[in-house]
Design a protein around this motif. Structure first.
Motif, PDB file in Angstrom:
ATOM      1  N   ASP A  72       0.725  -1.256  -0.115  1.00  0.00           N
ATOM      2  CA  ASP A  72       0.099  -0.010   0.053  1.00  0.00           C
ATOM      3  C   ASP A  72       0.738   1.221  -0.110  1.00  0.00           C
ATOM      4  OD1 ASP A  72      -2.519   1.011   0.147  1.00  0.00           O
ATOM      5  OD2 ASP A  72      -2.233   1.834   2.039  1.00  0.00           O
ATOM      6  N   GLU A  73       1.908   1.218   0.744  1.00  0.00           N
ATOM      7  CA  GLU A  73       2.885   2.317   0.622  1.00  0.00           C
ATOM      8  C   GLU A  73       3.334   2.748  -0.515  1.00  0.00           C
ATOM      9  OE1 GLU A  73       3.303   4.735   2.918  1.00  0.00           O
ATOM     10  OE2 GLU A  73       1.808   3.737   4.365  1.00  0.00           O
ATOM     11  N   ILE A  74       3.616   1.629  -1.417  1.00  0.00           N
ATOM     12  CA  ILE A  74       4.411   1.826  -2.691  1.00  0.00           C
ATOM     13  C   ILE A  74       3.410   2.567  -3.342  1.00  0.00           C
ATOM     14  CG2 ILE A  74       4.994   0.611  -4.852  1.00  0.00           C
ATOM     15  CD1 ILE A  74       6.114  -1.643  -3.096  1.00  0.00           C
ATOM     16  N   VAL A  75       1.938   2.192  -3.541  1.00  0.00           N
ATOM     17  CA  VAL A  75       0.995   2.698  -4.458  1.00  0.00           C
ATOM     18  C   VAL A  75       0.539   4.048  -3.951  1.00  0.00           C
ATOM     19  CG1 VAL A  75       0.455   0.560  -5.521  1.00  0.00           C
ATOM     20  CG2 VAL A  75      -0.985   1.382  -3.631  1.00  0.00           C
ATOM     21  N   ASP A  76       0.566   4.400  -2.713  1.00  0.00           N
ATOM     22  CA  ASP A  76      -0.153   5.607  -2.235  1.00  0.00           C
ATOM     23  C   ASP A  76       0.746   6.619  -1.524  1.00  0.00           C
ATOM     24  OD1 ASP A  76      -2.687   4.682  -2.696  1.00  0.00           O
ATOM     25  OD2 ASP A  76      -3.178   4.024  -0.724  1.00  0.00           O
ATOM     26  N   GLY A  77       1.524   6.097  -0.401  1.00  0.00           N
ATOM     27  CA  GLY A  77       2.178   7.062   0.489  1.00  0.00           C
ATOM     28  C   GLY A  77       3.787   7.321   0.298  1.00  0.00           C
ATOM     29  N   ALA A  78       4.378   6.418   1.068  1.00  0.00           N
ATOM     30  CA  ALA A  78       5.855   6.440   1.448  1.00  0.00           C
ATOM     31  C   ALA A  78       6.674   6.691  -0.024  1.00  0.00           C
ATOM     32  CB  ALA A  78       6.222   5.275   2.280  1.00  0.00           C
ATOM     33  N   ARG A 132      -1.854 -13.224  -6.261  1.00  0.00           N
ATOM     34  CA  ARG A 132      -1.682 -12.580  -7.407  1.00  0.00           C
ATOM     35  C   ARG A 132      -3.052 -11.544  -7.278  1.00  0.00           C
ATOM     36  NH1 ARG A 132       0.286 -17.610  -9.953  1.00  0.00           N
ATOM     37  NH2 ARG A 132       2.516 -16.848 -10.520  1.00  0.00           N
ATOM     38  N   PRO A 133      -4.312 -11.979  -7.392  1.00  0.00           N
ATOM     39  CA  PRO A 133      -5.291 -10.918  -7.266  1.00  0.00           C
ATOM     40  C   PRO A 133      -4.889  -9.675  -6.288  1.00  0.00           C
ATOM     41  CG  PRO A 133      -6.337 -12.895  -7.162  1.00  0.00           C
ATOM     42  CD  PRO A 133      -4.681 -13.155  -6.809  1.00  0.00           C
ATOM     43  N   PHE A 134      -4.314  -9.803  -5.229  1.00  0.00           N
ATOM     44  CA  PHE A 134      -3.933  -8.683  -4.343  1.00  0.00           C
ATOM     45  C   PHE A 134      -3.031  -7.646  -5.104  1.00  0.00           C
ATOM     46  CE2 PHE A 134      -0.676  -7.031  -1.538  1.00  0.00           C
ATOM     47  CZ  PHE A 134      -1.607  -6.079  -0.777  1.00  0.00           C
ATOM     48  N   PHE A 135      -2.118  -8.198  -5.895  1.00  0.00           N
ATOM     49  CA  PHE A 135      -1.187  -7.502  -6.230  1.00  0.00           C
ATOM     50  C   PHE A 135      -1.723  -6.682  -7.438  1.00  0.00           C
ATOM     51  CE2 PHE A 135       2.072  -9.478  -3.624  1.00  0.00           C
ATOM     52  CZ  PHE A 135       2.800  -8.409  -3.325  1.00  0.00           C
ATOM     53  N   ALA A 136      -2.643  -7.446  -8.099  1.00  0.00           N
ATOM     54  CA  ALA A 136      -3.289  -6.773  -9.465  1.00  0.00           C
ATOM     55  C   ALA A 136      -4.299  -5.658  -8.998  1.00  0.00           C
ATOM     56  CB  ALA A 136      -4.320  -8.024 -10.064  1.00  0.00           C
ATOM     57  N   SER A 137      -5.003  -5.766  -7.885  1.00  0.00           N
ATOM     58  CA  SER A 137      -5.580  -4.587  -7.275  1.00  0.00           C
ATOM     59  C   SER A 137      -4.590  -3.632  -6.682  1.00  0.00           C
ATOM     60  CB  SER A 137      -6.509  -5.057  -6.234  1.00  0.00           C
ATOM     61  OG  SER A 137      -7.633  -5.865  -6.737  1.00  0.00           O
ATOM     62  N   MET A 138      -3.545  -3.727  -6.286  1.00  0.00           N
ATOM     63  CA  MET A 138      -2.793  -2.665  -5.861  1.00  0.00           C
ATOM     64  C   MET A 138      -2.279  -1.918  -7.092  1.00  0.00           C
ATOM     65  SD  MET A 138      -2.286  -2.314  -2.647  1.00  0.00           S
ATOM     66  CE  MET A 138      -4.303  -2.567  -2.496  1.00  0.00           C
TER      67      MET A 138
END
Length: 339
Positions: A72-78, A132-138
């Motif tokens: 989540d921090e890769i796509v949103d914040g840090a 894999r579905p988790f990373f696809a959504s990210m």
């Protein structure tokens, strides 16, 4: 049901010396401590609920959520705060997915959070079908941020429902359940995860619209939310919460109280979101006051204790307080109710 798919770390590998095994065990402990450290830096509500988990499931659940937080921090914040552009963020996310899948297959990673997650996966039987579905959504969060009903359904499955299914595999690891029970538990885990994510869509409208440029709610105009759309989306949330509630009492005692606390906290958030004006949600993040959180924890703990005390043999007596349905509201299905 038995989801375990790999050798547990506690079982020495063929040819491994006692020194190697001791080093591996020390590394495993360091990885799990690292995962717990990540969790402590973020959600206080999750941290509170996590302390109510039994010891045997608390650490694996923390390891799951630590990896979720890093992604989540890769796509949103840090990563953005460090000056990483979207293209580079996508590459980082791709690298994290590859490293995670490799670690789950091999049992080792130089990334301590990934290593801790892989240990949990190998012990609980969490595989690529959920990872894999988790990373696809990210990865979808690095796109244009617009969703239709179908794309939102896919996004919610990968970003939230599979996380619930991962935790469920931890809760049920080594416990025999019938195919019918497994199906009920999985349905409940998915509905609870979906409710959590949808609540957060409404809570985070301001940040999603203004800072991240995302519009998760189908049929709404970015920067606008009608009362009709808000009510329709909350109807979905309450339906999800009610469906999830029907299976919580049947969870193992090591997980039951913590899951009930999480459920009740989000039911309270749903109530407060419904009471707030739609325009207010565009500028304010609704929260549950600390005093109310404590009351919810005490109520859920009491209910969990009652459930444990009144379960004998294969039969159970259900505390009538736990069968209370969520309040029903007049249905106002609208453009925002598309997940």
């Amino acid at each position: 049901m038995e989801h375990r798919i790999e050798r547990r770390r506690e079982d020495p590998l063929p040819g491994a010396s006692s020194s190697d095994s001791a080093s591996a065990a020390r590394y495993d402990r360091a990885a799990r401590v690292s995962a717990a450290t990540v969790i402590r830096q973020y959600s206080t509500s999750f941290g509170m609920a996590c302390t109510l988990l039994g010891r045997e499931v608390r650490t694996p659940v923390r390891c799951i959520y630590a990896l979720v937080r890093v992604a989540d921090e890769i796509v949103d914040g840090a990563s953005a705060g460090a000056g990483v552009d979207p293209g580079a963020a996508r590459q980082l996310l791709d690298d994290l997915e590859r490293e995670t899948l490799t670690a789950v297959a091999s049992g080792f990673s130089t990334n301590l959070v990934v290593h801790a997650f892989a240990l949990t996966c190998r012990q609980a039987g969490i595989g690529p079908d959920l990872i894999r579905p988790f990373f696809a959504s990210m990865r979808a969060d690095l796109g244009d941020g617009e969703h239709c009903a179908d794309s939102l359904k896919t996004y919610v499955y990968g970003s939230a429902e599979v996380v619930g299914l991962m935790c469920l595999r931890v809760f049920l690891a080594g416990r025999p359940v019938t195919p019918e029970q497994e199906q009920d538990f999985e349905r409940g885990a998915r509905r609870l995860g979906a409710a959590f994510q949808k609540v957060n869509f409404l809570r985070d409208l301001s940040e999603d619209y203004t800072r991240l440029g995302r519009a998760y709610l189908p049929g709404t105009v970015r920067g606008q939310l009608t009362e009709h759309a808000k009510a329709g989306f909350l109807d979905e949330i309450d339906d999800d919460l009610a469906a999830a509630r029907t299976v919580i009492d049947d969870l193992p005692s090591s997980a039951r109280t913590a899951v009930l606390v999480a459920h009740d906290l989000f039911a309270e958030l749903s109530h407060r979101l419904r009471a707030a004006e739609a325009s207010q949600l565009l500028v304010t993040r609704v929260r549950v006051p600390d005093g109310r959180k404590v009351a919810i924890v005490l109520r859920a703990t009491t209910a969990g204790t009652w459930r444990t005390l009144t379960t004998t043999g294969g039969s159970r007596l259900r505390d009538p307080r736990n069968t209370r349905e969520l309040p029903r509201h007049r249905r106002t299905r609208g453009p925002g109710a598309g997940a």
